[in-house]
Design an enzyme around this catalytic site. Sequence first.
Site, mmCIF file in Angstrom:
data_model
loop_
_atom_site.group_PDB
_atom_site.id
_atom_site.type_symbol
_atom_site.label_atom_id
_atom_site.label_comp_id
_atom_site.label_asym_id
_atom_site.label_seq_id
_atom_site.Cartn_x
_atom_site.Cartn_y
_atom_site.Cartn_z
ATOM 1 C CB CYS A 33 -0.917 0.036 1.208
ATOM 2 S SG CYS A 33 -1.896 -1.436 1.349
ATOM 3 C CG ASP A 35 1.501 4.997 3.616
ATOM 4 O OD1 ASP A 35 2.326 5.816 3.231
ATOM 5 O OD2 ASP A 35 0.291 5.019 3.313
ATOM 6 C CB CYS A 63 3.912 9.717 0.650
ATOM 7 S SG CYS A 63 2.539 9.852 1.799
ATOM 8 C CB CYS A 107 -0.607 9.556 6.313
ATOM 9 S SG CYS A 107 -0.248 9.130 4.611
#
Lengths: 166, 393
Positions: A33, A35, A63, A107
Site C-alpha cells: 500500500c 506506507d 510518502c 496517513c
Amino acid sequence: MYTKKVIEHFRNPHNQGKIKNPDGIGKVGNIVCGDVMWLYIKVRKKKNGEDIISNIKFETFGCTAAIATSSVITDLAKGKSIKEALKINKTKIVESLGGLPPVKIHCSVLAADALDEAIYDYLSKNKKNIPEELKKRHQKIMHEKKTIEEKYKDWIEAEEEMHKNN
Amino acid sequence: MVNKEIKRIYLDYAATTPVDPRVFRAMKPYFLNEFGNSASLHTFGQNAKEALENSREIIAKTLKATSNEIIFNSSATESNNLALKGVAFANKNRGNHIIISPIEHNCVINTAKWLKKQGFEIEKLDIDKYGIVNLDSLKKMIKDETILVSVIHANNEIGTIEPIGEIGEICRKRNIYFHTDAAQSFGKIPIDVKKMNIDLLTASSHKMYGPKGAACLFVRKGVKIEPLLHGGGHEFGLRSSTVNVPAIVGFAKAVEICNKEMEKESQKLIKLRDRLIKGVLNKISGSHLNGHPKKRLPNNANFWFEFVEGESIVMHLDSYGIAASTASACSSPKLEPSHVLLAIGFKPQEAHGSLRVSLGRWTKKEDIDYLIETLANVIKNLRKISPFKKNVY
C-alpha cells in the site's frame, strides 16, 4: 498541497530511528500500500506510579505525509502518560500539522494506529490491564492487516522472498 | 515554500515546457495588434486568418500532411477525445471494436472506458516488459468489427517508443483507422504520416516549447469523423470555437524550431540522458531503469528505487531546487499505482518507488551531475529512516 508544518517535519523529522530494547513496538501498514510505520516506545514509572512514555522513535517507509505524521506523533506522545497518549487520535495529528490533504488523512490514522499498537504491545508484554477500547482498536487493526494480506497474498510472499535474498 | 535563493533546476519537461523566447516573440503581435477573430471579414480578422493558415501549413508540412488535414484545438486531451469518440460514432455502422495499448495516456484510457459504456468493445494489446506493443497480438486482435486502433507514439511515463510505422502498415492493409498520440514525441523524433500510414495523430504545443492551450489533430483526408463541439463550423466543421490564434501561431513557431533543431538537440539530449542513466545506476544501489534502454525518447529517463517511496523523493528533490516527477500511488489523486508501470509487470510496491526525469532544451551537464549527487543523498536518507534499510545495505 502540503502545509509548511508538514514540510518542516518531512525535511527534518523528529525522533527518527530505532530504540534498542524497546518496551513496546507498533508495526503498522504494508509496503504494497506504500506506507509502513514502526514506532518504538520506552516506558518509565513516575513517582506517583503513573506510566510515562519517556522515549519514542520511528522508522517509516512512505510518502511526505507518512513521514510527517510519524514525526509529529512522536512529539505529541513523548513525556505523556499512557492514558494521555491513548487520547492522541487522527484529529489531533492533523491539527498539529496545520491540516493534511484529504487524500492523505489515512496517513494520520496509520500513525495513531502505530502508537496504539506500541502501547498495546507494552501493556500485554507486562501483563498489565488493557483498556477495553484499546483491545477493540487492536482487533480492528489486526483485522485490517489480515484483509490486506489476504488481498495481496502473492505480492507479499514475493516481497518476503526479496527480503530473504537481500 | 521553497527557499528562493537556491538555484532551481527544471527536469520535468515531459509535464510541460517553458515557452521558447523566439516563440513568445512570434506570438506577441497576435495578442496586442492582430487580435482579430479569424472568422471576421475585416482586415483585423483577415490578418489573424492569414496567421492561422500559415501556422496550419507549417505544421502540415512538418508532418508530411496537407493543410486541410490539420484541426486545431486546445489540448492533446481534446485531440485524443475527438479522435476516439469522433471515429467511433462516425463509423459505428461498420463495427464497434476499438483496440488500444494498455499504456495509453489517461485521456485515451478514460475515453475508451467511456466508449465502452456507450456499447463499444475495447480491447488492449499485449506489450513486453519495456512497454513495446506485440505486433502479433495486434494482428490476432483485429476482426471484422474493428474500426480503430490507437497506440501512443512514445509513452509519457517510461518514454518507450512504439513501432508505429509497422502498426500503421498492419492497420492500412486491413482497412482500419490508426490513431497515434504523439504528444510526447512530435518535435523530438521524426514523424511522417504518409510513410507511417497514420490516419489520425495528436500533437501538443506545450510539450515542445510552445504555449499551453494549443494542440492539433491530424485527420487524413477521407477519414470519417464526427465533431465533439457543434457551433459556428470552425476548423472544417470539426471544432467549433473562436480560434486561439496567438497560441496557434506560437505552436507553429515551436514546431518550426523543433523541426530545424531536432537532430542536434536530440543528439545532445541522448548524451545527457545516458550520462544520467549510467550515473544513477552506478551510484545508487537498488536502482533500476524503467522502459527500453535504447528505444526511448531522447529526453526521458525513468527509474525505480527499492524501498523508497516516489513522492518523498520528489518532495526532497524539490527542497534542493530540482523539479522531477513520480507515478507513485501516493502522488495520484486516487492513490492508485500507475497503470503504465502495472502494465509492464510491476508489482504495486515496485511502482511506489518510481521517478521520472525529463530533460529539455536548457538542460546542462552540470544539472545532471547535481541531480545524480543529490538523488544519491536523498535515497540514502530516505532509506535511513525506513524500517527496511537492513535489507538494502
